[in-house]
Design a protein around this motif. Structure first.
Motif, mmCIF file in Angstrom:
data_model
loop_
_atom_site.group_PDB
_atom_site.id
_atom_site.type_symbol
_atom_site.label_atom_id
_atom_site.label_comp_id
_atom_site.label_asym_id
_atom_site.label_seq_id
_atom_site.Cartn_x
_atom_site.Cartn_y
_atom_site.Cartn_z
ATOM 1 N N ARG A 75 0.940 -0.757 0.396
ATOM 2 C CA ARG A 75 0.265 -0.346 0.133
ATOM 3 C C ARG A 75 1.184 1.156 0.329
ATOM 4 N N PHE A 76 0.379 2.306 -0.220
ATOM 5 C CA PHE A 76 1.498 3.109 -1.220
ATOM 6 C C PHE A 76 0.630 4.756 -0.732
ATOM 7 N N ASN A 77 1.222 5.423 0.075
ATOM 8 C CA ASN A 77 0.687 6.828 0.733
ATOM 9 C C ASN A 77 1.591 7.996 1.082
ATOM 10 N N ALA A 78 1.338 9.216 0.479
ATOM 11 C CA ALA A 78 1.951 10.245 0.600
ATOM 12 C C ALA A 78 1.432 11.375 0.692
ATOM 13 N N PHE A 79 1.716 12.777 0.988
ATOM 14 C CA PHE A 79 0.588 13.680 0.448
ATOM 15 C C PHE A 79 0.536 14.394 -1.116
ATOM 16 N N CYS A 126 -0.044 3.480 9.639
ATOM 17 C CA CYS A 126 -0.101 4.612 9.148
ATOM 18 C C CYS A 126 -1.253 5.283 10.102
ATOM 19 N N CYS A 161 14.029 15.389 2.116
ATOM 20 C CA CYS A 161 13.546 14.016 0.635
ATOM 21 C C CYS A 161 13.196 15.437 -0.480
ATOM 22 N N ASP A 163 10.619 14.722 -2.372
ATOM 23 C CA ASP A 163 10.105 15.727 -2.725
ATOM 24 C C ASP A 163 9.295 16.506 -2.027
ATOM 25 N N TYR A 165 9.500 16.703 1.210
ATOM 26 C CA TYR A 165 8.768 16.260 3.014
ATOM 27 C C TYR A 165 10.096 15.551 3.744
ATOM 28 N N PHE A 194 7.704 4.215 -3.479
ATOM 29 C CA PHE A 194 8.088 3.028 -2.360
ATOM 30 C C PHE A 194 9.302 4.374 -1.647
ATOM 31 N N ARG A 199 15.306 5.174 1.961
ATOM 32 C CA ARG A 199 13.988 5.429 2.822
ATOM 33 C C ARG A 199 14.109 4.845 3.406
ATOM 34 N N GLY A 207 4.519 5.259 10.589
ATOM 35 C CA GLY A 207 4.348 5.588 9.372
ATOM 36 C C GLY A 207 5.150 6.462 8.757
ATOM 37 N N ASN A 210 8.935 7.664 8.115
ATOM 38 C CA ASN A 210 9.239 6.357 8.092
ATOM 39 C C ASN A 210 9.530 7.274 6.415
ATOM 40 N N LYS A 212 10.909 8.975 2.520
ATOM 41 C CA LYS A 212 10.814 8.227 1.318
ATOM 42 C C LYS A 212 11.541 9.399 0.491
HETATM 43 N N1 LIG Z 1 9.143 11.486 1.001
HETATM 44 C C1 LIG Z 1 8.120 11.258 1.494
HETATM 45 N N2 LIG Z 1 8.124 10.265 2.656
HETATM 46 C C2 LIG Z 1 6.820 9.199 3.430
HETATM 47 C C3 LIG Z 1 5.436 10.111 2.662
HETATM 48 C C4 LIG Z 1 5.340 11.307 1.873
HETATM 49 O O1 LIG Z 1 4.480 11.979 1.686
HETATM 50 N N3 LIG Z 1 6.806 11.465 1.347
HETATM 51 N N4 LIG Z 1 4.681 9.496 3.764
HETATM 52 C C5 LIG Z 1 4.717 8.925 5.105
HETATM 53 C C6 LIG Z 1 3.195 8.290 5.017
HETATM 54 S S1 LIG Z 1 2.849 8.958 6.124
HETATM 55 C C7 LIG Z 1 3.644 7.041 5.285
HETATM 56 S S2 LIG Z 1 2.621 6.338 6.046
HETATM 57 C C8 LIG Z 1 4.648 6.315 4.705
HETATM 58 C C9 LIG Z 1 4.028 5.364 3.653
HETATM 59 O O2 LIG Z 1 5.056 4.747 3.270
HETATM 60 P P1 LIG Z 1 4.669 3.607 1.610
HETATM 61 O O3 LIG Z 1 4.006 4.501 0.777
HETATM 62 O O4 LIG Z 1 5.765 2.357 1.614
HETATM 63 O O5 LIG Z 1 3.371 2.212 2.566
HETATM 64 O O6 LIG Z 1 5.463 7.123 4.010
HETATM 65 C C10 LIG Z 1 5.908 7.959 4.426
HETATM 66 N N5 LIG Z 1 6.788 9.098 4.152
#
Ligand SMILES: Nc1nc2c(c(=O)[nH]1)N[C@H]1C(S)=C(S)[C@@H](COP(=O)(O)O)O[C@H]1N2
Ligand SMILES: [Mo]
Length: 239
Positions: A75-79, A126, A161, A163, A165, A194, A199, A207, A210, A212
């Motif tokens: 499952r992917f997540n980011a802003f 998360c 990061c 992006d 972040y 991912f 990361r 989450g 962590n 990325k």
């Molecule tokens: N660069 C970056 N890292 C990030 C994020 C992001 O938006 N940008 N979102 C965070 C959040 S809220 C979560 S839950 C996890 C999701 O990691 P996944 O995509 O490997 O599941 O990444 C985290 N690291």
């Protein structure tokens, strides 16, 4: 046993204090002054960070899982949405180093791959209310920090990061044996969404702790905060 009792007592008191503080945060006067309420809650959250840091046991491991428990598809997540994930040019990418680090020479991907690697099957939780089990491999952050002659007595390790972040963690969590600079996910190099090429994988934290697609790592005594922390998430973020 004693430590455990003391910890429980401390946690109990912190919860009581937290409840009192939330009431104050919501009373009529504070509603008329949202800034004040905000500041009270931020102060509360920072105090909560101190309690969590005091309770953190650097030797307690986060749960690990068998390969059969791995969540597929991941499952992917980011802003932002998955299509907007930054695409880093692996040939020119460098991990920049800043702050209290003896050897600030930037690192190439191949150099990171030449360091000792660890693999883990752990859970990522998360705050939005979902969790996945995944396999991540990479360089233990503690090994890397020692290798670049970082000041291990400094308070924070920060990450920036591709992006925009950013996040930061306490030094004790950075040196935890399961905290890794992950290069691999599910047995292959990380893909863009991912967190390619590197990361942070820290299964003792939530989450959002962590980051990325890291482009810079810093060691500092000045509180570096984090992307979601600025928007009210608790900084320590233990799971
Ligand atoms: N660069 C970056 N890292 C990030 C994020 C992001 O938006 N940008 N979102 C965070 C959040 S809220 C979560 S839950 C996890 C999701 O990691 P996944 O995509 O490997 O599941 O990444 C985290 N690291
Ligand atoms: Mo998240």
């Amino acid at each position: 046993m004693n430590t455990r009792l003391n910890r429980r007592a401390l946690l109990g008191r912190s919860l009581a204090f937290g409840a009192a503080a939330s009431l104050t945060g919501c009373d009529y006067d504070n509603l008329k002054h949202p800034d004040l309420a905000d500041r009270a809650l931020t102060a509360m959250s920072r105090w909560n960070d101190e309690v969590q840091a005091a309770l953190f046991d650097p030797h307690t491991l986060a749960p690990t899982f068998p390969a059969s428990a791995i969540t597929r598809p991941p499952r992917f997540n980011a802003f932002y949405g998955i299509d907007q994930a930054p695409r880093v040019d692996l040939a020119t990418w460098r991990l920049g180093l800043t702050g209290r680090i003896g050897d600030k020479r930037p690192w190439r991907l191949a150099e990171l791959r030449a360091l000792p690697q660890e693999s883990q099957i752990t859970r990522l939780v998360c705050v939005e209310g979902w969790r996945v089990v995944g396999q991540w491999g990479g360089v233990p952050l503690g090994h890397f920090l020692r290798r670049v002659n970082a000041d291990l007595k400094a308070r924070y390790v920060s990450f920036h990061c591709a992006d925009g972040y950013y996040e930061s963690i306490d030094m004790a969590s950075a040196l935890h044996p399961q905290t890794i600079l992950a290069l691999d996910f599910l047995g292959a190099p990380l893909t863009a969404p991912f967190g390619a090429p590197v990361r942070l994988r820290i299964p003792t934290k939530l989450g959002y702790k962590n980051p990325k697609s890291i482009v810079a790592l810093g060691v500092t005594n000045t509180f570096p905060s984090g992307y979601w922390v600025r928007q009210g998430y608790n900084w320590f973020g233990g799971s």
